[in-house]
Structure formats: structure tokens, C-alpha cells
Design a protein around this motif. Structure first.
Motif, PDB file in Angstrom:
ATOM      1  N   GLU A  57       0.836  -1.276   0.047  1.00 40.89           N
ATOM      2  CA  GLU A  57      -0.026  -0.002   0.022  1.00 40.89           C
ATOM      3  C   GLU A  57       0.893   1.322   0.076  1.00 40.89           C
ATOM      4  O   GLU A  57       0.283   2.450  -0.453  1.00 40.89           O
ATOM      5  CB  GLU A  57      -1.010   0.066   1.202  1.00 40.89           C
ATOM      6  CG  GLU A  57      -2.313  -0.908   0.850  1.00 40.89           C
ATOM      7  CD  GLU A  57      -3.094  -0.463   2.138  1.00 40.89           C
ATOM      8  OE1 GLU A  57      -4.372  -0.927   1.859  1.00 40.89           O
ATOM      9  OE2 GLU A  57      -2.646  -0.407   3.161  1.00 40.89           O
ATOM     10  N   SER A  58       2.054   1.157   0.335  1.00 45.39           N
ATOM     11  CA  SER A  58       2.993   2.329   0.508  1.00 45.39           C
ATOM     12  C   SER A  58       3.569   2.584  -0.718  1.00 45.39           C
ATOM     13  O   SER A  58       3.912   3.833  -0.900  1.00 45.39           O
ATOM     14  CB  SER A  58       4.110   2.033   1.673  1.00 45.39           C
ATOM     15  OG  SER A  58       4.947   1.021   1.174  1.00 45.39           O
ATOM     16  N   LEU A  59       3.354   1.861  -1.793  1.00 45.20           N
ATOM     17  CA  LEU A  59       4.071   2.048  -3.196  1.00 45.20           C
ATOM     18  C   LEU A  59       3.256   2.894  -3.958  1.00 45.20           C
ATOM     19  O   LEU A  59       1.877   2.632  -3.921  1.00 45.20           O
ATOM     20  CB  LEU A  59       4.292   0.703  -3.670  1.00 45.20           C
ATOM     21  CG  LEU A  59       5.269  -0.406  -3.326  1.00 45.20           C
ATOM     22  CD1 LEU A  59       5.143  -1.661  -3.814  1.00 45.20           C
ATOM     23  CD2 LEU A  59       6.534   0.332  -3.131  1.00 45.20           C
ATOM     24  N   ASP A  94       1.428   4.401  -7.529  1.00 45.98           N
ATOM     25  CA  ASP A  94       0.575   3.666  -8.414  1.00 45.98           C
ATOM     26  C   ASP A  94       1.361   2.985  -9.508  1.00 45.98           C
ATOM     27  O   ASP A  94       1.126   1.925 -10.102  1.00 45.98           O
ATOM     28  CB  ASP A  94      -0.455   4.597  -9.126  1.00 45.98           C
ATOM     29  CG  ASP A  94      -1.761   4.959  -8.196  1.00 45.98           C
ATOM     30  OD1 ASP A  94      -1.895   4.284  -7.162  1.00 45.98           O
ATOM     31  OD2 ASP A  94      -2.576   5.467  -8.280  1.00 45.98           O
ATOM     32  N   GLU A  95       2.420   3.778  -9.948  1.00 41.07           N
ATOM     33  CA  GLU A  95       3.318   3.567 -11.193  1.00 41.07           C
ATOM     34  C   GLU A  95       3.972   2.152 -10.968  1.00 41.07           C
ATOM     35  O   GLU A  95       4.138   1.142 -11.534  1.00 41.07           O
ATOM     36  CB  GLU A  95       4.238   4.458 -11.356  1.00 41.07           C
ATOM     37  CG  GLU A  95       3.454   5.779 -12.031  1.00 41.07           C
ATOM     38  CD  GLU A  95       3.072   6.583 -10.845  1.00 41.07           C
ATOM     39  OE1 GLU A  95       3.371   6.694  -9.553  1.00 41.07           O
ATOM     40  OE2 GLU A  95       2.179   7.352 -11.157  1.00 41.07           O
ATOM     41  N   ALA A  96       4.655   1.971  -9.507  1.00 35.53           N
ATOM     42  CA  ALA A  96       5.202   0.914  -8.851  1.00 35.53           C
ATOM     43  C   ALA A  96       4.260  -0.344  -9.038  1.00 35.53           C
ATOM     44  O   ALA A  96       4.520  -1.385  -9.495  1.00 35.53           O
ATOM     45  CB  ALA A  96       5.874   1.122  -7.864  1.00 35.53           C
ATOM     46  N   LEU A  97       3.139  -0.115  -8.454  1.00 32.63           N
ATOM     47  CA  LEU A  97       1.970  -1.316  -8.487  1.00 32.63           C
ATOM     48  C   LEU A  97       1.698  -1.692  -9.918  1.00 32.63           C
ATOM     49  O   LEU A  97       1.572  -2.986 -10.309  1.00 32.63           O
ATOM     50  CB  LEU A  97       0.868  -0.977  -7.787  1.00 32.63           C
ATOM     51  CG  LEU A  97       1.138  -0.708  -6.242  1.00 32.63           C
ATOM     52  CD1 LEU A  97      -0.277  -0.153  -5.480  1.00 32.63           C
ATOM     53  CD2 LEU A  97       1.576  -1.893  -5.623  1.00 32.63           C
ATOM     54  N   ALA A  98       1.597  -0.694 -10.872  1.00 32.32           N
ATOM     55  CA  ALA A  98       1.224  -1.249 -12.139  1.00 32.32           C
ATOM     56  C   ALA A  98       2.313  -1.790 -12.884  1.00 32.32           C
ATOM     57  O   ALA A  98       1.739  -2.634 -13.697  1.00 32.32           O
ATOM     58  CB  ALA A  98       0.816   0.170 -12.866  1.00 32.32           C
ATOM     59  N   SER A  99       3.376  -1.589 -12.708  1.00 34.17           N
ATOM     60  CA  SER A  99       4.379  -2.416 -13.038  1.00 34.17           C
ATOM     61  C   SER A  99       4.687  -3.750 -12.949  1.00 34.17           C
ATOM     62  O   SER A  99       5.074  -4.575 -13.197  1.00 34.17           O
ATOM     63  CB  SER A  99       5.777  -1.633 -13.061  1.00 34.17           C
ATOM     64  OG  SER A  99       6.332  -1.795 -11.533  1.00 34.17           O
ATOM     65  N   MET A 100       4.116  -3.840 -11.570  1.00 35.70           N
ATOM     66  CA  MET A 100       3.994  -5.408 -11.030  1.00 35.70           C
ATOM     67  C   MET A 100       2.630  -5.942 -11.259  1.00 35.70           C
ATOM     68  O   MET A 100       2.565  -7.366 -11.449  1.00 35.70           O
ATOM     69  CB  MET A 100       3.913  -5.230  -9.570  1.00 35.70           C
ATOM     70  CG  MET A 100       5.088  -4.703  -8.891  1.00 35.70           C
ATOM     71  SD  MET A 100       4.972  -4.148  -7.287  1.00 35.70           S
ATOM     72  CE  MET A 100       5.068  -5.819  -6.323  1.00 35.70           C
ATOM     73  N   ALA A 101       1.577  -5.425 -12.233  1.00 33.98           N
ATOM     74  CA  ALA A 101       0.513  -6.056 -12.536  1.00 33.98           C
ATOM     75  C   ALA A 101       0.760  -6.780 -13.805  1.00 33.98           C
ATOM     76  O   ALA A 101       1.652  -6.494 -14.543  1.00 33.98           O
ATOM     77  CB  ALA A 101      -0.412  -4.977 -12.791  1.00 33.98           C
ATOM     78  N   PRO A 102      -0.191  -7.800 -14.093  1.00 34.27           N
ATOM     79  CA  PRO A 102       0.019  -8.590 -15.454  1.00 34.27           C
ATOM     80  C   PRO A 102      -0.052  -7.545 -16.759  1.00 34.27           C
ATOM     81  O   PRO A 102      -0.736  -6.511 -16.650  1.00 34.27           O
ATOM     82  CB  PRO A 102      -0.922  -9.518 -15.643  1.00 34.27           C
ATOM     83  CG  PRO A 102      -1.527  -9.415 -13.980  1.00 34.27           C
ATOM     84  CD  PRO A 102      -1.245  -8.339 -13.391  1.00 34.27           C
ATOM     85  N   ALA A 103       0.665  -7.598 -17.753  1.00 31.90           N
ATOM     86  CA  ALA A 103       0.796  -6.794 -18.807  1.00 31.90           C
ATOM     87  C   ALA A 103      -0.591  -6.608 -19.472  1.00 31.90           C
ATOM     88  O   ALA A 103      -1.156  -7.692 -19.629  1.00 31.90           O
ATOM     89  CB  ALA A 103       1.812  -7.447 -19.873  1.00 31.90           C
ATOM     90  N   GLY A 104      -0.937  -5.599 -19.866  1.00 34.75           N
ATOM     91  CA  GLY A 104      -2.533  -5.198 -20.363  1.00 34.75           C
ATOM     92  C   GLY A 104      -3.225  -5.186 -19.486  1.00 34.75           C
ATOM     93  O   GLY A 104      -4.612  -4.966 -19.740  1.00 34.75           O
TER      94      GLY A 104
END
Length: 161
Positions: free
Chosen positions: A141-143, A145-155
Motif C-alpha cells: 500500500e505504500s508503493l 500507483d506506477e510501481a504497482l502497475a509495473s507489477m500487474a500483468p501486462a495489459g
């Protein structure tokens, strides 16, 4: 004879597997067959390996409460089956839940959406996603959005609610 030309290093190797893997039915059965064949035919046998094998099993039975089959490495102890590493999947689930919540999704909606993305079986998947979120929430939760989005599945795109 099946075990006529087994070397001492082969026996020590099998013993090492049984001692450290704890559930090694092939190695355990090979040791047992070797000693049975040697005893039955009154042939010499490796006393050092036999003593170590029996001492290990007795210790497991007496001190740890294992059954004889578990102690000799023939059966797996209850609850000690190998589990796949699910860290990557669980972190991804937690990331997706957080991203959904940040886009103003309600908890149950986010949980259902992420479960639908990651799992075919919603009944099983829901509890996995819920547990993953609980486990990794504080760290993630401290990260930003950009960092979290980079960890999400592509697309993966999450729309605002």
C-alpha cells in the motif's frame, strides 16, 4: 542378486536422501531391500549404514512421534507435502486489489474482479485473493500507483468506479 554390487557410497547416498528429504520412498525401499536381501542370504552388509538408518528411524518414532513408515521415509507425514511457491501469484493478486481500491472500487467488487482475472474457480480463488491481500497489503500500500502497475500483468487496465 539384485543388490549384489551396490557400493558403500550408493548406500550412504540413499541414506542421505532419506535423512534429509524425509519422504523418499524409492531410496528407503532400496535400503530396506538391500538389507533384507543381505540378511536373507547371510551375506555381509554395511553395518554403519544400517545402524544410522535404524537410529534415524527410531529417533523419529520416539522423539518426534512419527509412524514407522514415516520414520523410515516410506510415507509422507501429514501436512508435509511439497507446496508450490505462490509468492508471485499472491503479490500480483494483492497488487491488483490495491489498484482496484485506489480506483474507488468497493472491497467486494475489487475482490470479485481480481478473482475473475486470476482464477477460473471463483470459490477457491476468492479466498486466495483475500489471503494474499491481507498478507501483502501493509508492504504494497505504500508503493505509488506506477510501481504497482509495473507489477500487474501486462495489459491489465483498471477503470475508475
Amino acid at each position: 542378486m539384485k543388490w549384489a554390487d551396490v557400493s558403500d557410497s550408493d548406500l550412504r547416498g540413499a541414506l542421505n536422501v532419506v535423512q534429509h528429504v524425509q519422504h523418499a520412498p524409492d531410496a528407503a525401499r532400496n535400503l530396506i531391500e538391500y538389507f533384507h536381501e543381505r540378511f536373507s542370504n547371510e551375506m555381509p552388509y554395511n553395518q554403519e549404514v544400517l545402524l544410522a538408518f535404524v537410529k534415524m528411524a527410531f529417533q523419529r518414532i520416539v522423539d518426534d512421534g512419527w509412524s514407522a513408515d514415516q520414520a523410515f521415509g516410506l510415507e509422507r507425514r501429514r501436512g508435509h507435502h511439497p507446496r508450490p511457491d505462490t509468492t508471485e501469484r499472491d503479490v500480483m493478486a494483492a497488487v491488483l486489489v490495491i489498484l482496484h481500491l485506489r480506483k474507488n472500487w468497493k472491497w467486494l467488487e475489487a475482490l470479485e474482479a481480481v478473482t475473475g482475472l486470476l482464477f477460473e474457480d471463483e470459490n477457491r480463488g476468492t479466498s486466495i485473493v483475500r489471503d494474499a491481500y491481507a498478507k501483502y497489503r501493509d508492504v504494497l500500500e505504500s508503493l505509488p500507483d506506477e510501481a504497482l502497475a509495473s507489477m500487474a500483468p501486462a495489459g491489465t487496465t483498471i477503470i475508475s468506479r
